[in-house]
Scaffold this active site. Structure first.
Site, short mmCIF file in Angstrom:
data_model
loop_
_atom_site.label_atom_id
_atom_site.label_comp_id
_atom_site.label_asym_id
_atom_site.label_seq_id
_atom_site.Cartn_x
_atom_site.Cartn_y
_atom_site.Cartn_z
N ASP A 194 0.86 -1.19 0.00
CA ASP A 194 0.00 0.00 0.00
C ASP A 194 0.89 1.24 0.00
O ASP A 194 1.08 1.90 1.02
CB ASP A 194 -0.92 -0.04 1.23
N GLY A 294 -8.84 9.23 6.57
CA GLY A 294 -8.42 10.58 6.17
C GLY A 294 -6.95 10.84 6.47
O GLY A 294 -6.35 11.75 5.92
N SER A 296 -4.83 8.46 5.99
CA SER A 296 -4.18 7.52 5.09
C SER A 296 -3.15 8.21 4.21
O SER A 296 -3.36 9.33 3.76
CB SER A 296 -5.21 6.85 4.19
C1 4AZ Z 1 -8.57 4.24 6.81
O1 4AZ Z 1 -9.74 3.97 6.70
C2 4AZ Z 1 -7.85 3.86 8.05
N1 4AZ Z 1 -6.55 2.92 12.76
C3 4AZ Z 1 -6.55 4.24 8.25
C4 4AZ Z 1 -5.90 3.87 9.41
C5 4AZ Z 1 -6.54 3.13 10.35
C6 4AZ Z 1 -7.85 2.75 10.17
C7 4AZ Z 1 -8.51 3.11 9.01
C8 4AZ Z 1 -5.81 2.73 11.59
O2 4AZ Z 1 -7.96 4.84 5.91
#
Ligand code: 4AZ
Length: 346
Positions: A194, A294, A296
């Site tokens: 990723d 968000g 991410s």
């Molecule tokens: C997401 O949905 C996401 N707690 C990113 C990180 C985490 C959970 C969801 C980690 O992009």
């Protein structure tokens, strides 16, 4: 022990103790010192990231350099420097230090705080044509940002804003995107690989608010006691998307215990050595410091000598802030060759 303390010690304890102490100091080996290999040959003390072969041979430790062990490294030409780590460390030597004063324990969701102006000059926000999707990204050169592959699904990325802590800053520098380089091995089910690079249409001029981040090169696991910082404009404790950049302190979680929790909880996620887990303290409501939707693509960083090192990219997890489930990050040091081939090609 510093030198003054040592001298005091010697003055008090006299000659016999003095020779013993000096012998002990002689045994301490620092980066660049010669050392004895287990095989009996002579090696040189090097950072573990610059000495892959000797890590496999489980060579003896010299002293620690920050958070990275220094080990006795073979002098054989094919077993010394890892060329990708060297390219990355060369690039890092041109990165300006961030001199801004921060609190020692700078404590997404959980225990979070607003970032200071100029604190994270590598932090970028990807904007999309739907004005809804949000992803973070870290500036790694004057033309490339590192982010997550899962940030590119349906909506079209348009620009990256840099040099601001505000998501909707009308004065922000918005840089048009030329191309997204998504890792071809990205698998949306397993979440492997990723990682993606955002290539900007033109190069960025660095200043005190806009600076690249160094890449972390160590292939060995960080200790659980290491303090890492994560930041983003993702969903916060009240489930809203904040306008100000938030930061939180997290620590690495061993992959085995991270995996065990997911498995016990019935989650199908299968972690590999190309990922890492991290989670922080709980706030008064019992929410652990963690990345959330968000955040991410955003960076998980290590601060050493006023330079930041990009250790992880926010990837996935199970919900947010659950003390049982650490956040899962793509491990940057596992992708150095992939990054170099794209971002540092000549
Ligand atoms: C997401 O949905 C996401 N707690 C990113 C990180 C985490 C959970 C969801 C980690 O992009």
């Amino acid at each position: 022990m510093n030198m003054r303390a040592l001298l005091l010690f010697l003055a008090i304890f006299g000659k016999h103790t003095m020779t013993q102490s000096i012998d002990r100091i002689k045994e301490q080996r620092f980066e660049g010192d010669s050392c004895s290999l287990k095989s009996g040959g002579t090696g040189i003390c090097r950072k573990a990231s610059q000495c892959r072969e000797s890590i496999r041979a489980n060579e003896l430790h010299c002293e620690f350099a920050g958070n990275e062990p220094v080990i006795c490294c073979s002098l054989a030409p094919n077993a010394t420097f890892d060329s990708s780590a060297r390219i990355v460390e060369n690039a890092c030597s041109t990165v300006r230090k961030v001199e801004i004063k921060i609190k020692i324990a700078d404590h997404a969701v959980g225990v979070v705080e607003e970032a200071l102006v100029g604190e994270f000059p590598f932090m970028g926000l990807i904007h999309y044509d739907d004005n809804l999707t949000r992803c973070g990204a870290a500036l790694i050169s004057d033309r490339f940002l590192l982010t997550a592959a899962h940030c590119f699904k349906n909506s079209k990325p348009t620009t990256v804003s840099l040099g601001t802590n505000q998501a909707d800053d009308p004065m922000a520098d918005n840089f048009p995107i030329a191309k997204i380089h998504r890792h071809l091995g990205y698998n949306r089910t397993t979440k492997q690989n990723d990682i993606a690079l955002v290539e900007l249409r033109s190069s960025v001029t660095m200043n005190s608010q806009i600076q690249a981040i160094c890449l972390h090169t160590s292939s060995i696991d960080l200790l659980e006691s290491v303090n890492l910082t994560l930041m983003g404009w993702g969903r916060n404790n009240t489930d809203k998307l904040p306008n100000s950049l938030l930061k939180g302190a997290v620590n690495p979680v061993l992959r085995s215990s991270c995996q065990a929790r997911f498995t016990t909880g019935g989650h199908s996620i299968k972690l590999t050595e190309k990922q890492l887990c991290a989670l922080g303290e709980k706030n008064e409501e019992g929410i652990a410091t963690d990345a959330c939707e968000g955040d991410s693509g955003g960076p998980l960083v290590l601060r050493q000598n006023n330079k930041y090192y990009l250790v992880g990219v926010v990837s996935t997890g199970s919900g947010c802030g659950d003390e049982n489930y650490a956040g899962v990050y793509t491990r940057v040091a596992s992708y150095l060759d992939w990054i170099i081939a794209r971002a540092w090609k000549n």
